[in-house]
Write an enzyme that holds these catalytic residues in place. Structure first.
Site, short mmCIF file in Angstrom:
data_model
loop_
_atom_site.label_atom_id
_atom_site.label_comp_id
_atom_site.label_asym_id
_atom_site.label_seq_id
_atom_site.Cartn_x
_atom_site.Cartn_y
_atom_site.Cartn_z
N ASP A 1 83.00 93.79 -36.00
CA ASP A 1 83.78 93.36 -35.40
C ASP A 1 83.79 91.89 -34.02
O ASP A 1 83.08 92.23 -33.85
CB ASP A 1 85.11 94.33 -35.09
N SER B 1 95.69 94.55 -28.56
CA SER B 1 93.90 94.85 -28.62
C SER B 1 92.91 94.79 -27.81
O SER B 1 91.81 96.11 -28.02
CB SER B 1 94.11 95.26 -30.01
N HIS C 1 87.21 92.24 -31.40
CA HIS C 1 87.73 94.04 -30.35
C HIS C 1 86.49 93.95 -29.47
O HIS C 1 85.35 94.62 -30.38
CB HIS C 1 87.94 95.12 -31.10
#
Length: 382
Positions: free
Chosen positions: A354, A186, A357
């Site tokens: 986050d 990701s 990411h």
């Protein structure tokens, strides 16, 4: 004389209504299909779910009994779609188009869908397109006179739909342009819309730092992926089908491999990665290993960003040495950059709330670092 008048009348009707029943009449350079039961956009061939392939018209669904016309929330070609009720990379529930052998560029426009992948010729072409009306483009060589394409699983339990296809012939030679293939998770994969998504992977941003005439980039990374999954679930298979001498394969995994739920020890991770490297090299292409960057918060008391012990990095470095494979130590390189800008600006390069990411700006910085290292490694085009 009457025959000439009749033929002229038919031609006038075709010009007036813009309807093309067959693509067989002459070799074309561009083919455009508008799927669904709604109105057909100008310069497109309308295709309903019930349209079965036959050789006279040269296009249609192999098994229309497994197709369904559905609405879509967009406008123009995005206002309707067809849904694939049977799917899978090996499924014969495909949309078939007769094409002269050669290299083609295919633009795919999905209908309403949460997450779906595109397969053709029995392998993945695009991984995990997300959002209604998502679009992406890929190159594909046609060697048997026909393209066989379907939309297939990205997320179980969701609809896999197709609104439009644009197929453009690039060359009479059925060989892809020089390509950089990317494998990863990701932090690497594509997010949609490709040109404006808030979140991005560095593989998505890499083409911005390249000459388009040197390489195309095929990003086969996907969220949540780990080494065994990438090798065994179809992504490596797609790369091995097309990769050739002069191409590169950049492989960055390790983040999800450390997650206990994936039941993959570090020793197993290393050997699976070794297997993928060797399979790519057996095709005459070059493999490049990359060590993942750390978290945004990996700063020590001295204000230095360091993540040396994360994500099986030691095994990645050891494998690169053992297999004499080029290495991009994005872990160390990104830490050096993050240290230079400090914790606050580093956190601003990640998604809100986050620390793992990157957002679009952060992915762009990581792609810039990767591009710089590729240039140092002698890869032309940056």
């Amino acid at each position: 004389m009457k025959k000439w008048i009749a033929a002229g009348f038919v031609m006038m009707l075709m010009l007036c209504f813009g309807k093309i029943e067959s693509i067989k009449a002459a070799e074309q350079k561009v083919y455009q299909f508008d799927f669904g039961s709604g109105s057909v956009e100008p310069d497109y061939i309308g295709v309903r779910a019930s349209d079965r392939y036959n050789t006279s018209k040269g296009y249609g669904f192999q098994t229309p009994e497994h197709m369904k016309d559905v609405a879509a929330s967009g406008t123009g070609v995005k206002s309707d779609a067809v849904q694939f009720l049977a799917y899978g990379t090996k499924s014969d529930n495909t949309f078939n188009v007769d094409l002269p052998n050669g290299l083609y560029e295919v633009k795919v426009t999905l209908g309403n869908t949460a997450r779906a992948s595109v397969a053709a010729e029995g392998v993945y072409q695009v991984i995990n397109m997300t959002g209604d009306g998502a679009e992406d483009t890929f190159q594909i060589p046609v060697t048997d006179g026909q393209l066989n394409l379907l939309v297939t699983e990205g997320k179980a339990g969701t609809a896999f739909t197709l609104s439009a296809l644009k197929i453009k012939k690039l060359s009479d030679q059925p060989v892809t342009n020089r390509t950089i293939y990317i494998g990863g998770d990701s932090t690497v994969c594509n997010y949609y819309p490709l040109n404006s998504s808030k979140q991005a992977g560095w593989g998505q941003m890499l083409p911005q730092f390249m000459s388009k005439n040197a390489f195309q980039v095929r990003n086969m990374a996907s969220g949540g992926q780990f080494a065994r999954g990438f090798r065994d679930d179809g992504q490596l298979e797609a790369i091995l089908k097309y990769i050739k001498p002069g191409d590169y394969f950049i492989l960055q995994l390790g983040i999800n491999d450390t997650n206990p739920k994936n039941n993959e020890t570090e020793a197993e991770f290393k050997e699976i990665m070794r297997d993928m490297v060797r399979q790519v090299k057996a095709k005459g292409a070059e493999a490049i290993l990359s060590a993942p960057q750390g978290r945004a918060t990996d700063f020590n008391a001295a204000g230095e960003h360091t993540a040396l012990n994360r994500w099986y990095r030691a095994s990645i470095l050891a494998l690169a040495k053992e297999e004499q494979t080029a290495l991009i130590d994005l872990n160390v390189l990104s830490s050096s950059y993050f240290t230079s800008i400090g914790p606050e600006k580093t956190l601003a390069l990640y998604m809100d709330g986050d620390t793992l990411h990157p957002n679009r700006a952060g992915a762009g910085e990581l792609a810039r670092i990767v591009a710089q290292e590729l240039k140092k490694l002698g890869v032309n085009g940056f």
